[in-house]
Design an enzyme around this catalytic site. Sequence first.
Site, PDB file in Angstrom:
ATOM      1  N   CYS A 141     -15.078  -5.007  -4.821  1.00 36.60           N
ATOM      2  CA  CYS A 141     -13.935  -5.778  -5.337  1.00 36.60           C
ATOM      3  C   CYS A 141     -13.384  -5.165  -6.619  1.00 36.60           C
ATOM      4  N   CYS A 149     -10.255  -5.705  -4.293  1.00 38.53           N
ATOM      5  CA  CYS A 149      -9.324  -6.732  -4.800  1.00 38.53           C
ATOM      6  C   CYS A 149      -8.566  -6.325  -6.061  1.00 38.53           C
ATOM      7  N   LYS A 197      -6.304  -3.129  -5.890  1.00 34.60           N
ATOM      8  CA  LYS A 197      -5.300  -3.463  -4.856  1.00 34.60           C
ATOM      9  C   LYS A 197      -4.246  -4.427  -5.400  1.00 34.60           C
ATOM     10  N   TYR A 245      -6.154  -6.488   7.019  1.00 33.27           N
ATOM     11  CA  TYR A 245      -5.921  -6.674   5.590  1.00 33.27           C
ATOM     12  C   TYR A 245      -5.703  -5.339   4.841  1.00 33.27           C
ATOM     13  N   GLU A 265      -2.095  -4.255   3.358  1.00 31.91           N
ATOM     14  CA  GLU A 265      -1.936  -4.399   1.909  1.00 31.91           C
ATOM     15  C   GLU A 265      -1.627  -3.048   1.257  1.00 31.91           C
ATOM     16  N   HIS A 279       9.614 -29.518  -8.330  1.00 31.66           N
ATOM     17  CA  HIS A 279      10.909 -28.933  -8.017  1.00 31.66           C
ATOM     18  C   HIS A 279      11.394 -28.026  -9.141  1.00 31.66           C
ATOM     19  N   GLU A 316       6.548 -26.822  -3.053  1.00 32.75           N
ATOM     20  CA  GLU A 316       6.989 -28.195  -2.736  1.00 32.75           C
ATOM     21  C   GLU A 316       7.428 -28.302  -1.274  1.00 32.75           C
TER      22      GLU A 316
HETATM   23  P1  FAD Z   1     -19.990  -5.198  -2.678  1.00 37.13           P
HETATM   24  O1  FAD Z   1     -19.029  -5.747  -3.664  1.00 37.13           O
HETATM   25  O2  FAD Z   1     -19.472  -4.198  -1.721  1.00 37.13           O
HETATM   26  O3  FAD Z   1     -21.204  -4.596  -3.507  1.00 37.13           O
HETATM   27  C1  FAD Z   1     -22.272  -3.901  -2.909  1.00 37.13           C
HETATM   28  C2  FAD Z   1     -22.849  -2.907  -3.915  1.00 37.13           C
HETATM   29  O4  FAD Z   1     -24.118  -2.458  -3.452  1.00 37.13           O
HETATM   30  C3  FAD Z   1     -21.996  -1.656  -4.050  1.00 37.13           C
HETATM   31  O5  FAD Z   1     -21.854  -1.307  -5.403  1.00 37.13           O
HETATM   32  C4  FAD Z   1     -22.795  -0.596  -3.300  1.00 37.13           C
HETATM   33  O6  FAD Z   1     -22.530   0.705  -3.739  1.00 37.13           O
HETATM   34  C5  FAD Z   1     -24.207  -1.050  -3.617  1.00 37.13           C
HETATM   35  N1  FAD Z   1     -25.235  -0.546  -2.695  1.00 37.13           N
HETATM   36  C6  FAD Z   1     -25.142  -0.326  -1.363  1.00 37.13           C
HETATM   37  N2  FAD Z   1     -26.326   0.087  -0.874  1.00 37.13           N
HETATM   38  C7  FAD Z   1     -27.187   0.147  -1.934  1.00 37.13           C
HETATM   39  C8  FAD Z   1     -28.567   0.478  -2.067  1.00 37.13           C
HETATM   40  N3  FAD Z   1     -29.289   0.841  -1.005  1.00 37.13           N
HETATM   41  N4  FAD Z   1     -29.129   0.423  -3.304  1.00 37.13           N
HETATM   42  C9  FAD Z   1     -28.413   0.058  -4.395  1.00 37.13           C
HETATM   43  N5  FAD Z   1     -27.101  -0.284  -4.306  1.00 37.13           N
HETATM   44  C10 FAD Z   1     -26.496  -0.252  -3.099  1.00 37.13           C
HETATM   45  N6  FAD Z   1     -11.817  -9.887  -1.147  1.00 37.13           N
HETATM   46  C11 FAD Z   1     -11.135 -10.905  -1.701  1.00 37.13           C
HETATM   47  O7  FAD Z   1     -11.682 -12.004  -1.839  1.00 37.13           O
HETATM   48  N7  FAD Z   1      -9.849 -10.748  -2.158  1.00 37.13           N
HETATM   49  C12 FAD Z   1      -9.200  -9.561  -2.053  1.00 37.13           C
HETATM   50  O8  FAD Z   1      -8.046  -9.457  -2.465  1.00 37.13           O
HETATM   51  C13 FAD Z   1      -9.895  -8.473  -1.474  1.00 37.13           C
HETATM   52  N8  FAD Z   1      -9.301  -7.275  -1.389  1.00 37.13           N
HETATM   53  C14 FAD Z   1      -9.988  -6.222  -0.849  1.00 37.13           C
HETATM   54  C15 FAD Z   1      -9.337  -5.001  -0.759  1.00 37.13           C
HETATM   55  C16 FAD Z   1      -9.989  -3.919  -0.207  1.00 37.13           C
HETATM   56  C17 FAD Z   1      -9.283  -2.596  -0.128  1.00 37.13           C
HETATM   57  C18 FAD Z   1     -11.329  -4.072   0.263  1.00 37.13           C
HETATM   58  C19 FAD Z   1     -12.047  -2.899   0.856  1.00 37.13           C
HETATM   59  C20 FAD Z   1     -11.985  -5.279   0.179  1.00 37.13           C
HETATM   60  C21 FAD Z   1     -11.311  -6.374  -0.378  1.00 37.13           C
HETATM   61  N9  FAD Z   1     -11.906  -7.630  -0.475  1.00 37.13           N
HETATM   62  C22 FAD Z   1     -11.223  -8.676  -1.016  1.00 37.13           C
HETATM   63  C23 FAD Z   1     -13.298  -7.854  -0.006  1.00 37.13           C
HETATM   64  C24 FAD Z   1     -14.295  -7.863  -1.188  1.00 37.13           C
HETATM   65  O9  FAD Z   1     -14.144  -6.702  -1.950  1.00 37.13           O
HETATM   66  C25 FAD Z   1     -15.719  -7.949  -0.641  1.00 37.13           C
HETATM   67  O10 FAD Z   1     -15.814  -9.054   0.218  1.00 37.13           O
HETATM   68  C26 FAD Z   1     -16.759  -8.111  -1.766  1.00 37.13           C
HETATM   69  O11 FAD Z   1     -16.718  -7.049  -2.663  1.00 37.13           O
HETATM   70  C27 FAD Z   1     -18.163  -8.217  -1.146  1.00 37.13           C
HETATM   71  O12 FAD Z   1     -19.129  -8.327  -2.157  1.00 37.13           O
HETATM   72  P2  FAD Z   1     -20.644  -7.920  -1.884  1.00 37.13           P
HETATM   73  O13 FAD Z   1     -21.415  -8.353  -3.080  1.00 37.13           O
HETATM   74  O14 FAD Z   1     -21.067  -8.392  -0.558  1.00 37.13           O
HETATM   75  O15 FAD Z   1     -20.646  -6.328  -1.792  1.00 37.13           O
HETATM   76  P1  NDP Z   2     -10.909  -5.200   9.956  1.00 42.79           P
HETATM   77  O1  NDP Z   2     -12.179  -4.977  10.653  1.00 42.79           O
HETATM   78  O2  NDP Z   2     -10.482  -6.592   9.681  1.00 42.79           O
HETATM   79  O3  NDP Z   2      -9.725  -4.473  10.793  1.00 42.79           O
HETATM   80  C1  NDP Z   2      -9.813  -3.198  11.298  1.00 42.79           C
HETATM   81  C2  NDP Z   2      -8.474  -2.733  11.863  1.00 42.79           C
HETATM   82  O4  NDP Z   2      -8.592  -1.402  12.330  1.00 42.79           O
HETATM   83  C3  NDP Z   2      -7.994  -3.565  13.042  1.00 42.79           C
HETATM   84  O5  NDP Z   2      -6.586  -3.651  12.973  1.00 42.79           O
HETATM   85  C4  NDP Z   2      -8.436  -2.708  14.247  1.00 42.79           C
HETATM   86  O6  NDP Z   2      -7.642  -2.876  15.381  1.00 42.79           O
HETATM   87  C5  NDP Z   2      -8.232  -1.318  13.700  1.00 42.79           C
HETATM   88  N1  NDP Z   2      -9.059  -0.296  14.332  1.00 42.79           N
HETATM   89  C6  NDP Z   2     -10.403  -0.292  14.453  1.00 42.79           C
HETATM   90  N2  NDP Z   2     -10.819   0.860  15.035  1.00 42.79           N
HETATM   91  C7  NDP Z   2      -9.715   1.595  15.287  1.00 42.79           C
HETATM   92  C8  NDP Z   2      -9.502   2.868  15.848  1.00 42.79           C
HETATM   93  N3  NDP Z   2     -10.505   3.623  16.276  1.00 42.79           N
HETATM   94  N4  NDP Z   2      -8.231   3.320  15.954  1.00 42.79           N
HETATM   95  C9  NDP Z   2      -7.200   2.558  15.527  1.00 42.79           C
HETATM   96  N5  NDP Z   2      -7.337   1.333  14.956  1.00 42.79           N
HETATM   97  C10 NDP Z   2      -8.586   0.862  14.846  1.00 42.79           C
HETATM   98  O7  NDP Z   2     -11.020  -4.372   8.632  1.00 42.79           O
HETATM   99  P2  NDP Z   2     -10.354  -4.252   7.214  1.00 42.79           P
HETATM  100  O8  NDP Z   2     -10.949  -3.014   6.718  1.00 42.79           O
HETATM  101  O9  NDP Z   2      -8.872  -4.352   7.193  1.00 42.79           O
HETATM  102  O10 NDP Z   2     -10.915  -5.480   6.375  1.00 42.79           O
HETATM  103  C11 NDP Z   2     -12.301  -5.687   6.200  1.00 42.79           C
HETATM  104  C12 NDP Z   2     -12.541  -7.001   5.504  1.00 42.79           C
HETATM  105  O11 NDP Z   2     -12.269  -6.864   4.113  1.00 42.79           O
HETATM  106  C13 NDP Z   2     -11.641  -8.133   5.984  1.00 42.79           C
HETATM  107  O12 NDP Z   2     -12.258  -8.844   7.048  1.00 42.79           O
HETATM  108  C14 NDP Z   2     -11.459  -8.983   4.756  1.00 42.79           C
HETATM  109  O13 NDP Z   2     -12.338 -10.086   4.776  1.00 42.79           O
HETATM  110  C15 NDP Z   2     -11.783  -8.069   3.587  1.00 42.79           C
HETATM  111  N6  NDP Z   2     -10.523  -7.860   2.836  1.00 42.79           N
HETATM  112  C16 NDP Z   2      -9.964  -8.935   2.196  1.00 42.79           C
HETATM  113  C17 NDP Z   2      -8.744  -8.808   1.567  1.00 42.79           C
HETATM  114  C18 NDP Z   2      -8.121  -9.991   0.908  1.00 42.79           C
HETATM  115  O14 NDP Z   2      -8.778 -11.004   0.712  1.00 42.79           O
HETATM  116  N7  NDP Z   2      -6.837  -9.943   0.545  1.00 42.79           N
HETATM  117  C19 NDP Z   2      -8.037  -7.535   1.536  1.00 42.79           C
HETATM  118  C20 NDP Z   2      -8.714  -6.467   2.228  1.00 42.79           C
HETATM  119  C21 NDP Z   2      -9.913  -6.662   2.858  1.00 42.79           C
HETATM  120  P3  NDP Z   2      -7.982  -3.935  16.559  1.00 42.79           P
HETATM  121  O15 NDP Z   2      -7.461  -5.259  16.088  1.00 42.79           O
HETATM  122  O16 NDP Z   2      -7.273  -3.378  17.730  1.00 42.79           O
HETATM  123  O17 NDP Z   2      -9.479  -3.940  16.734  1.00 42.79           O
END
Ligand code: FAD
Ligand code: NDP
Length: 516
Positions: free
Chosen positions: A80, A85, A88, A222, A226, A491, A496
Amino acid sequence: MAAVLVWRNYRFRFKNVVVSAVRLLSSTAGKFDYDLLVIGGGSGGLACSKEAAQLGKRVAVLDYVDPSPQGTKWGLGGTCVNVGCIPKKLMHQAALLGGALKDTQKYGWHIQHPVQHDWSVMAKAVQNYVKSLNWGHRVQLSDRKVNYFNMKGSFVDDHTVCGTLKSGKEILITAENVVIATGLRPKYPTHVPGALEYCISSDDIFWMTEPPGKTLLVGASYVSLECAGFLTGIELDTTVMVRSIPLRGFDQQMSYLVTDYMESYGTKFLWRCIPTRVEKLDNGQLNVSWRSVESGTEEKDTFDTVMWAVGRAPETKTLNLERVGVQMNPDTGKIVVSHDEASSVPHIYAIGDIAEGRPELTPTAIKAGKLLAHRLFSGSTELMDYDNVPTTVFTPLEYGCVGFSEEEAIRRHGSDNIEVYHAYYKPLEFTVAEREAGQCYIKMVCLREGDQRILGLHFVGPNAGEVIQGFALAVKCGATYTQLLTTVGIHPTCAEEVTKLHITKRSGLDATVTGC
Ligand code: FAD
Ligand code: NDP
């Protein structure tokens, strides 16, 4: 000067933490080195460890980031903070500002057009902010006496974890309870030649120092939408390749409003296509080939950057979970957990993205981590409630929702038993700016009987996250349509319009809001 002092002070404190940790490790007092060891210092892991330390427990956190295939790496805080998050939303804000600049003339501002966006200025500012958060997390751990180790963890037995330093040096840490919070990393379609060698993922885009140029994003969920949204917003040539449908799992009517708006905003879409090959040209550009799912025809084009956004996968292999018998779902690789986040092995828990069936969202990981700490160490029995978790997709026109999609409500209750109220509305700010508002839409899905309990609320429009957050409380409390009708709007706002919904889909009447 002040910064130097803070740094010195911090180094001193950090050194002390390491020294005391080593002392603790070599101590023979107590059965285990720690009451709690958390593997993974992201949203869930940090929240859980800090909460446990507040409760007076001896806590350690291991966090280690493997660089992306392109070599990008970052600091403490997890997805995140570093590659999710936070960067982004800030880049989304940069794009929104670009949109606002276009409105300014209509509102009387004289701005020299065309205006230019400088990627490197934005990226540096965002990256600096992220680094300040990395630092803040370290300081907070230190202040709460949580021992932080920049090490990769893997299980030796059910109470012992081996931490490996970047240098390869290993230490053994024992703990009474272990929480796994290791999150997910982007998937690469390794069957596509060139995918791994030449392309990036969301782990790289936020750390690029130069603009990505003409960009192809593969995937339609997502992450892809995004990132495509903010790249388009800062006026880069941006294309999204969609294999099937946009935003799988979300209400599909709303999802297509999001992509329709993006198309009108300038994002290109390659519908129903799959990539087949990526080749690097002599000029450094990438030649991408793809196939139409329907016609089977092959096409190609060149891009400066190709970003995979095809889902995220757990890296459970390196954790050595088989050794201790922690059960995983063989299809997803995620850890199977029960309602109290417990894994199949006593004293080992999993929270956040790595846990099977949990929403992949930061607030759920944080809340689950805090509640787990209280159950483990303060006698609490409160469980995390994963129902009605709100979320927002931060696309150019944002989409926020809570509860069931219309499809899910129909699946569970049948279409005869639900009532859908809806409205196409025009944000006031769009009027003077002469902005297109055709996709600004609200839908509320209710039970049809009695007071009509709200099952789902969906909002496409500006500030969708801010709008939905408050209504999420109402839905969580079991609000009904009847109660909503007694709610007075503020408003003039977009929110609203939710309180004024009165046209049912069933009626077939025009749902366009007219007048004040
Ligand atoms: P993480 O935050 O992924 O933390 C896991 C940590 O463990 C990492 O630092 C990793 O390197 C470390 N780790 C892994 N393996 C090991 C190991 N063996 N030993 C030690 N350390 C290790 N969520 C939202 O709510 N709002 C958003 O707007 C949003 N935007 C997102 C945008 C993007 C592009 C992405 C990819 C995700 C987004 N998410 C969003 C999802 C959110 O980031 C994740 O759901 C959240 O970070 C999950 O938290 P976590 O603690 O499970 O894992
Ligand atoms: P998702 O698993 O939700 O989506 C993957 C996408 O990739 C789908 O559209 C899928 O298509 C497509 N896809 C998978 N394999 C292939 C392939 N081989 N070729 C072409 N297209 C493919 O993953 P995201 O990475 O977008 O998000 C992961 C999670 O991160 C989300 O579930 C969300 O909870 C979290 N997140 C939250 C955000 C927020 O809160 N604003 C922002 C970003 C992430 P198909 O539908 O056909 O399978």
